[in-house]
Design a protein around this motif. Structure first.
Motif, PDB file in Angstrom:
ATOM      1  N   ALA A 164      22.636 -28.576 -54.836  1.00  0.00           N
ATOM      2  CA  ALA A 164      23.161 -27.228 -54.565  1.00  0.00           C
ATOM      3  C   ALA A 164      22.315 -26.558 -53.504  1.00  0.00           C
ATOM      4  O   ALA A 164      21.101 -26.766 -53.422  1.00  0.00           O
ATOM      5  CB  ALA A 164      23.160 -26.385 -55.848  1.00  0.00           C
ATOM      6  N   ALA A 165      22.949 -25.732 -52.675  1.00  0.00           N
ATOM      7  CA  ALA A 165      22.255 -25.076 -51.566  1.00  0.00           C
ATOM      8  C   ALA A 165      21.178 -24.123 -52.071  1.00  0.00           C
ATOM      9  O   ALA A 165      21.375 -23.393 -53.040  1.00  0.00           O
ATOM     10  CB  ALA A 165      23.265 -24.315 -50.718  1.00  0.00           C
ATOM     11  N   SER A 166      20.044 -24.143 -51.376  1.00  0.00           N
ATOM     12  CA  SER A 166      18.979 -23.185 -51.661  1.00  0.00           C
ATOM     13  C   SER A 166      18.751 -22.268 -50.465  1.00  0.00           C
ATOM     14  O   SER A 166      18.475 -21.080 -50.627  1.00  0.00           O
ATOM     15  CB  SER A 166      17.683 -23.912 -52.028  1.00  0.00           C
ATOM     16  N   LEU A 167      18.867 -22.796 -49.255  1.00  0.00           N
ATOM     17  CA  LEU A 167      18.646 -22.000 -48.048  1.00  0.00           C
ATOM     18  C   LEU A 167      19.941 -21.306 -47.641  1.00  0.00           C
ATOM     19  O   LEU A 167      20.960 -21.959 -47.396  1.00  0.00           O
ATOM     20  CB  LEU A 167      18.150 -22.885 -46.907  1.00  0.00           C
ATOM     21  N   MET A 168      19.899 -19.989 -47.592  1.00  0.00           N
ATOM     22  CA  MET A 168      21.077 -19.181 -47.273  1.00  0.00           C
ATOM     23  C   MET A 168      20.932 -18.532 -45.899  1.00  0.00           C
ATOM     24  O   MET A 168      19.844 -18.461 -45.336  1.00  0.00           O
ATOM     25  CB  MET A 168      21.269 -18.097 -48.343  1.00  0.00           C
ATOM     26  N   ALA A 169      22.037 -18.030 -45.386  1.00  0.00           N
ATOM     27  CA  ALA A 169      22.040 -17.402 -44.065  1.00  0.00           C
ATOM     28  C   ALA A 169      21.044 -16.249 -43.999  1.00  0.00           C
ATOM     29  O   ALA A 169      20.407 -16.040 -42.964  1.00  0.00           O
ATOM     30  CB  ALA A 169      23.441 -16.921 -43.719  1.00  0.00           C
ATOM     31  N   VAL A 207       5.658 -19.354 -50.279  1.00  0.00           N
ATOM     32  CA  VAL A 207       6.409 -18.103 -50.170  1.00  0.00           C
ATOM     33  C   VAL A 207       7.726 -18.203 -50.931  1.00  0.00           C
ATOM     34  O   VAL A 207       8.227 -19.297 -51.186  1.00  0.00           O
ATOM     35  CB  VAL A 207       6.715 -17.764 -48.691  1.00  0.00           C
ATOM     36  N   PRO A 208       8.340 -17.067 -51.286  1.00  0.00           N
ATOM     37  CA  PRO A 208       9.702 -17.089 -51.810  1.00  0.00           C
ATOM     38  C   PRO A 208      10.663 -17.401 -50.677  1.00  0.00           C
ATOM     39  O   PRO A 208      10.334 -17.226 -49.490  1.00  0.00           O
ATOM     40  CB  PRO A 208       9.904 -15.663 -52.343  1.00  0.00           C
ATOM     41  N   LEU A 209      11.855 -17.857 -51.006  1.00  0.00           N
ATOM     42  CA  LEU A 209      12.823 -18.232 -49.983  1.00  0.00           C
ATOM     43  C   LEU A 209      13.126 -17.097 -49.017  1.00  0.00           C
ATOM     44  O   LEU A 209      13.376 -17.333 -47.828  1.00  0.00           O
ATOM     45  CB  LEU A 209      14.122 -18.713 -50.641  1.00  0.00           C
ATOM     46  N   GLU A 210      13.084 -15.877 -49.508  1.00  0.00           N
ATOM     47  CA  GLU A 210      13.401 -14.733 -48.647  1.00  0.00           C
ATOM     48  C   GLU A 210      12.473 -14.646 -47.436  1.00  0.00           C
ATOM     49  O   GLU A 210      12.861 -14.141 -46.387  1.00  0.00           O
ATOM     50  CB  GLU A 210      13.318 -13.436 -49.459  1.00  0.00           C
TER      51      GLU A 210
END
Length: 319
Positions: free
Chosen positions: A200-205, A181-184
């Motif tokens: 670098a961060a990939s997972l966001m709030a 899946v896409p990160l979203e």
């Protein structure tokens, strides 16, 4: 000294064994019966890292060190990127007692720590597992997580999507539906494991829903980062060791930005022993910052040595 080569480890320590060893390690740390020594970590250039993790478990009579690191060019050599060896010593005399191949043990104890955090902190109704990363350790993470929850499906994202089918094959072995899946779409997950070597961060709030549990297992060096600091600061943070969490773990960025105070981070061992209640509500986001402590390596290595000695395996050498 008993030498237990890498090739023997798989037959000596199982996933369940590693979970038991790591649980005991965290409990001993919480009771101040065991302590880790400062980590030595050096960059060798071209992404290579080398260092030492060590500690003393007075209750278990364990003293030792793991030497090794991360060598990203190894995949092209047909060997794993993580290479390490664990050395054990008699804590009374300092005499070396064992040398154990540390590659599989590292993967097992890392996955066990992640699974333990899920077992203790994820909502009891967690059914969708998300995984960010599809490298060598991702499969171990999935197998260990499957030991502590009855997942209905697994979703995964990786910077290099061509690596995801291998993780999907592990899910198939476990009888779990798998989807890249896409990160979203990580927002669908009840628990998310991050297991990358990203700078670098990939997972966001925005990728994480209320009530989710995060097991952040990839950041173990200054400069690494998997999760945006705002997400870390918004979560209730647990860790293997606070000193490592704020210096080389995922929390280093949130603490450095002034978004999170070190005093707000709870050792997971306190949840193991019952000194801390763990998750406070179903809406709370919990985060385990798994930096990887030397005591975990000693615990699983000690188990391998004990079983090798019982079965007459390994080689005894004079030193």
């Amino acid at each position: 000294m008993l030498v237990v080569p890498e090739a023997l480890v798989a037959g000596l320590v199982s996933e369940a064994d590693a979970l038991e060893a790591v649980r005991g390690c965290f409990a001993a740390m919480a009771r101040n019966e065991a302590r880790n020594f400062p980590v030595v970590r050096e960059a060798l250039g071209e992404g290579r890292q080398y260092g030492f993790k060590s500690g003393l478990d007075t209750a278990g009579g364990m003293l030792g060190v793991k030497a090794g690191g991360y060598f990203p060019g190894n995949a092209g050599r047909g060997i794993t990127n993580h290479q390490s060896v664990v050395y054990l010593f008699d804590p009374e005399s300092g005499r070396p007692t064992a040398m154990v191949g540390g590659n599989l043990l590292t993967a097992l104890r890392t996955a066990a720590a992640s699974a333990l955090s899920i077992d203790l902190l994820a909502r009891k109704d967690a059914r969708v597992l998300g995984i960010v990363g599809a490298g060598h350790q991702a499969g171990f993470q999935l197998r260990a997580a499957a030991k502590v929850r009855a997942w209905e499906r697994v979703i995964a994202w990786n910077l290099h999507p061509e690596m995801l089918p291998k993780l999907g094959a592990v899910a198939a072995e476990l009888g779990l539906p798998f989807e890249a899946v896409p990160l979203e779409r990580m927002v669908e997950a009840d628990a998310i494991i991050t297991i990358t070597s990203s700078p670098a961060a990939s997972l966001m709030a925005r990728h994480v829903k209320a009530g989710a549990h995060l097991a952040c297992m990839g950041t173990d060096t200054k400069g690494k980062q998997e999760v945006e600091p705002a997400l870390v600061a918004a979560a209730t943070v647990f860790t293997d060791e606070v000193a490592q969490s704020v210096t080389i773990g995922e929390a280093q960025h949130a603490v450095g930005a002034g978004l999170l105070d070190a005093t707000a981070i709870t050792p997971l061992g306190e949840v193991v022993t019952g000194a801390h209640r763990g998750r406070a509500s179903d809406a709370e986001i919990t985060l385990f910052d798994g930096t990887g402590v030397g005591l975990q390596d000693l615990a699983v290595a000690g188990m391998a040595v004990k079983r090798a000695a019982e079965r007459g395996l390994g080689a005894v050498v004079e030193v």
